[in-house]
Write a protein that holds these residues in place. Structure first.
Motif, PDB file in Angstrom:
ATOM      1  N   ASN A 101      54.914  25.367 -23.361  1.00 33.96           N
ATOM      2  CA  ASN A 101      55.594  25.854 -22.143  1.00 33.96           C
ATOM      3  C   ASN A 101      56.666  24.875 -21.660  1.00 33.96           C
ATOM      4  N   ALA A 102      57.180  24.045 -22.552  1.00 34.17           N
ATOM      5  CA  ALA A 102      58.152  23.010 -22.146  1.00 34.17           C
ATOM      6  C   ALA A 102      59.391  23.632 -21.520  1.00 34.17           C
ATOM      7  N   VAL A 103      59.870  22.998 -20.462  1.00 36.98           N
ATOM      8  CA  VAL A 103      61.047  23.535 -19.768  1.00 36.98           C
ATOM      9  C   VAL A 103      62.309  22.822 -20.246  1.00 36.98           C
ATOM     10  N   GLU A 104      63.394  23.583 -20.241  1.00 40.09           N
ATOM     11  CA  GLU A 104      64.683  22.991 -20.593  1.00 40.09           C
ATOM     12  C   GLU A 104      65.479  22.834 -19.313  1.00 40.09           C
ATOM     13  N   LEU A 105      65.932  21.635 -19.032  1.00 38.63           N
ATOM     14  CA  LEU A 105      66.718  21.389 -17.824  1.00 38.63           C
ATOM     15  C   LEU A 105      68.159  21.098 -18.243  1.00 38.63           C
ATOM     16  N   GLU A 106      69.095  21.713 -17.532  1.00 39.03           N
ATOM     17  CA  GLU A 106      70.517  21.491 -17.868  1.00 39.03           C
ATOM     18  C   GLU A 106      70.875  20.023 -17.633  1.00 39.03           C
ATOM     19  N   THR A 107      70.512  19.554 -16.439  1.00 39.00           N
ATOM     20  CA  THR A 107      70.722  18.128 -16.127  1.00 39.00           C
ATOM     21  C   THR A 107      69.468  17.606 -15.433  1.00 39.00           C
ATOM     22  N   ILE A 108      69.337  16.295 -15.391  1.00 36.05           N
ATOM     23  CA  ILE A 108      68.253  15.741 -14.593  1.00 36.05           C
ATOM     24  C   ILE A 108      68.883  14.852 -13.521  1.00 36.05           C
ATOM     25  N   ARG A 109      68.217  14.795 -12.348  1.00 37.90           N
ATOM     26  CA  ARG A 109      68.764  13.994 -11.237  1.00 37.90           C
ATOM     27  C   ARG A 109      68.390  12.530 -11.403  1.00 37.90           C
ATOM     28  N   GLY A 110      67.123  12.329 -11.819  1.00 38.72           N
ATOM     29  CA  GLY A 110      66.698  10.946 -12.044  1.00 38.72           C
ATOM     30  C   GLY A 110      65.628  10.452 -11.088  1.00 38.72           C
ATOM     31  N   ASP A 111      64.899  11.390 -10.428  1.00 37.78           N
ATOM     32  CA  ASP A 111      63.730  10.980  -9.630  1.00 37.78           C
ATOM     33  C   ASP A 111      62.573  10.766 -10.598  1.00 37.78           C
ATOM     34  N   ILE A 112      62.100   9.535 -10.696  1.00 36.96           N
ATOM     35  CA  ILE A 112      61.053   9.213 -11.683  1.00 36.96           C
ATOM     36  C   ILE A 112      59.806   8.700 -10.966  1.00 36.96           C
ATOM     37  N   VAL A 113      58.670   9.269 -11.313  1.00 38.00           N
ATOM     38  CA  VAL A 113      57.407   8.810 -10.718  1.00 38.00           C
ATOM     39  C   VAL A 113      56.431   8.431 -11.823  1.00 38.00           C
ATOM     40  N   PHE A 114      55.973   7.184 -11.801  1.00 42.39           N
ATOM     41  CA  PHE A 114      54.877   6.731 -12.676  1.00 42.39           C
ATOM     42  C   PHE A 114      53.610   6.814 -11.836  1.00 42.39           C
ATOM     43  N   ASP A 115      52.618   7.556 -12.290  1.00 41.46           N
ATOM     44  CA  ASP A 115      51.395   7.744 -11.519  1.00 41.46           C
ATOM     45  C   ASP A 115      50.194   7.235 -12.323  1.00 41.46           C
ATOM     46  N   HIS A 116      49.761   6.047 -11.999  1.00 42.03           N
ATOM     47  CA  HIS A 116      48.587   5.422 -12.650  1.00 42.03           C
ATOM     48  C   HIS A 116      48.708   5.473 -14.179  1.00 42.03           C
ATOM     49  N   VAL A 117      49.830   5.008 -14.687  1.00 42.74           N
ATOM     50  CA  VAL A 117      50.097   5.090 -16.124  1.00 42.74           C
ATOM     51  C   VAL A 117      49.417   3.948 -16.879  1.00 42.74           C
ATOM     52  N   GLY A 118      48.745   4.317 -17.951  1.00 43.08           N
ATOM     53  CA  GLY A 118      48.161   3.320 -18.855  1.00 43.08           C
ATOM     54  C   GLY A 118      48.666   3.582 -20.267  1.00 43.08           C
ATOM     55  N   PHE A 119      48.896   2.501 -21.009  1.00 40.78           N
ATOM     56  CA  PHE A 119      49.382   2.676 -22.390  1.00 40.78           C
ATOM     57  C   PHE A 119      48.950   1.492 -23.251  1.00 40.78           C
ATOM     58  N   HIS A 120      48.611   1.794 -24.491  1.00 42.69           N
ATOM     59  CA  HIS A 120      48.319   0.720 -25.460  1.00 42.69           C
ATOM     60  C   HIS A 120      48.634   1.232 -26.860  1.00 42.69           C
ATOM     61  N   TYR A 121      48.938   0.294 -27.776  1.00 39.96           N
ATOM     62  CA  TYR A 121      49.039   0.612 -29.198  1.00 39.96           C
ATOM     63  C   TYR A 121      47.669   0.380 -29.830  1.00 39.96           C
ATOM     64  N   ASN A 122      46.996  -0.658 -29.305  1.00 43.72           N
ATOM     65  CA  ASN A 122      45.663  -1.019 -29.778  1.00 43.72           C
ATOM     66  C   ASN A 122      44.757  -1.045 -28.544  1.00 43.72           C
TER      67      ASN A 122
END
Lengths: 267, 194
Positions: A10-31
């Protein structure tokens, strides 16, 4: 082979993006035993120029890679303009976000082809205008074959500064809504850095920009700073506020000022 | 009548200022640019700015942005690089050379042809490979020539319209306009590189 990053059904296609970015409790690891980002939350508003500062390996560049979906978050979520990045078509992200980094990929082809790669429908006049704004036009015209000079593996080699200016011309031609500068002026001599900084100033105008740097002088134009340490946001605020906190930013600033004084004194 | 200024590139002393002190490059058209041959055989330019101000450039250099595929478009007109001025600033760009009158086109083309001297190869006499360097003997529009080419994959460029450009180690360029029109013996000598 199926790529790790694919469009959601259901991915949406946006013509342009404004640039409001929110990181919400993001966790990431490779290992799993070595977390890169731990429970990171912050908000960037459209039009902001945000600086990410921290030691090498602190997780700064990972933040850029997650926004552009080079990788997906392990936990939490990232949204752009209110849409989860996983629900935005990858093509929309690639079309609207430009990254200018220390690692520049130039493919084997002419200089014009390398710049135009950002927007294949651009006219040659637009290619020249972008190169001019990136302070690349002059060195290109000094080459015997001008914009038709072959570059890339096995062809004419360009200096680091020249390669960087080609990548800035690419980004200018692309007219991105969101710009990420990842150590874009690192390892440059003073004259080249000034030419590149001048080009970057033109690129930043009117765009949401995230500048990643460990050299604090690069962040002087940011209106907001976030200091990353051990995968966490250690502190955030304006440069003045962070100096008053006497935390990570203050320590880095003091350390770099002392190093600079030693260099100037010839020690 | 507007005042005519004579450019003095030597006026730049401060290196820092010189780095960013650039004139705004403008589109050069028959309406604002008059090219002429100076007494010394160089190309001069009289430029009229949007406010009617005139500038005289005793000597200008013309360069092609796309010398291989679009030799008549986007011609850059620059001040010459001198020891004093170091960098020759771009004065302007000609979008299409054909916008100018016949005499100007001939004047600019004469200068461009001299700079981008590209003899046409009519016949290839021999191509010998020695330790990665290729020694060519050929009959060209400029007479019989010998030249050396290295890194064949980069220095022989084949365009979609069958034109071939060969760049030698000294930076000279040779052209084969239509490889299919070469005689059989010549073609067989270069077939392997195409």
């Amino acid at each position: 082979m199926i790529p790790d990053i694919t469009d959601a059904p259901n991915a949406v296609e946006l013509e342009t993006i404004r640039g409001d970015i929110v990181f919400d409790h993001v966790g990431f690891h490779y290992n799993p035993n070595r977390p890169i980002l731990k429970d990171v939350s912050f908000t960037i508003h459209a039009g902001d120029h945000v600086g990410l500062v921290g030691h090498t390996g602190s997780g700064k560049s990972t933040i850029a890679n997650l926004i552009t979906r080079m990788y997906d978050v392990i936990s939490g979520s990232i949204s752009i303009d209110g849409h989860n990045v996983k629900e935005i078509k990858v093509e929309t992200l690639r079309r609207n976000i430009a990254i200018v980094s220390q690692e520049i990929y130039l493919f084997r082809g002419t200089i014009a082809e390398n710049i135009r790669y950002a927007r294949p429908d651009a006219t040659m006049e637009e290619v020249i205008d972008a190169a001019r704004a990136a302070n690349a036009h002059d060195f290109i015209m000094r080459l015997p074959e001008g914009y038709e000079t072959l570059i890339g593996i096995g062809s004419r080699s360009l200096s680091g500064g020249e390669r960087q200016r080609i990548s800035i011309a690419r980004a200018l031609l692309m007219k991105p809504s969101l710009l990420i500068l990842d150590e874009a002026t690192a390892a440059m001599d003073t004259e080249t850095e000034r030419l590149i900084s001048d080009a970057i100033e033109k690129l930043i105008k009117g765009r949401t920009t995230i500048t990643i740097a460990h050299r604090l002088s690069t962040l002087k134009d940011c209106n907001y700073l976030m200091a990353i340490e051990h995968g966490e946001i250690a502190e955030q605020g304006t440069a003045e506020e962070l100096m008053e906190k006497k935390g990570v930013y203050y320590k880095l600033y003091t350390l770099q000022s002392e190093q600079m004084k030693k260099v100037m004194a010839g020690l | 009548m507007a005042e005519t200024k004579v450019q003095n590139p030597a006026a730049e002393n401060d290196e820092d200022a010189a780095l960013f002190e650039k004139r705004e490059s403008v589109m050069l058209t028959p309406e604002n640019a008059v090219f002429s041959r100076s007494e010394g055989g160089l190309i001069s330019l009289d430029l009229t700015g949007p406010d009617g101000e005139r500038e005289h450039f005793e000597r200008v250099v013309v360069l092609r942005s796309f010398p291989i595929t679009d030799p008549d478009e986007y011609i850059a007109v620059r001040e010459p690089e001198t020891r004093k001025s170091r960098r020759g600033h771009e004065i302007g760009l000609i979008r299409h050379i054909r916008e100018f009158d016949e005499a100007t086109v001939a004047l600019l083309n004469e200068e461009l042809d001299r700079r981008y001297f590209t003899p046409e190869i009519h016949r290839i006499l021999s191509v010998k490979d020695k330790l990665g360097y290729y020694y060519w003997d050929a009959e060209t529009s400029a007479g019989k020539v010998s030249f050396v080419v290295n890194n064949i994959s980069s220095n022989i460029r084949i365009l979609e319209d069958e034109r071939i450009f060969i760049f030698d180690i000294d930076g000279n360029c040779f052209q084969i306009s239509d490889v299919t029109k070469l005689d059989r013996a010549s073609y067989r000598k270069i077939e392997i590189y195409l």
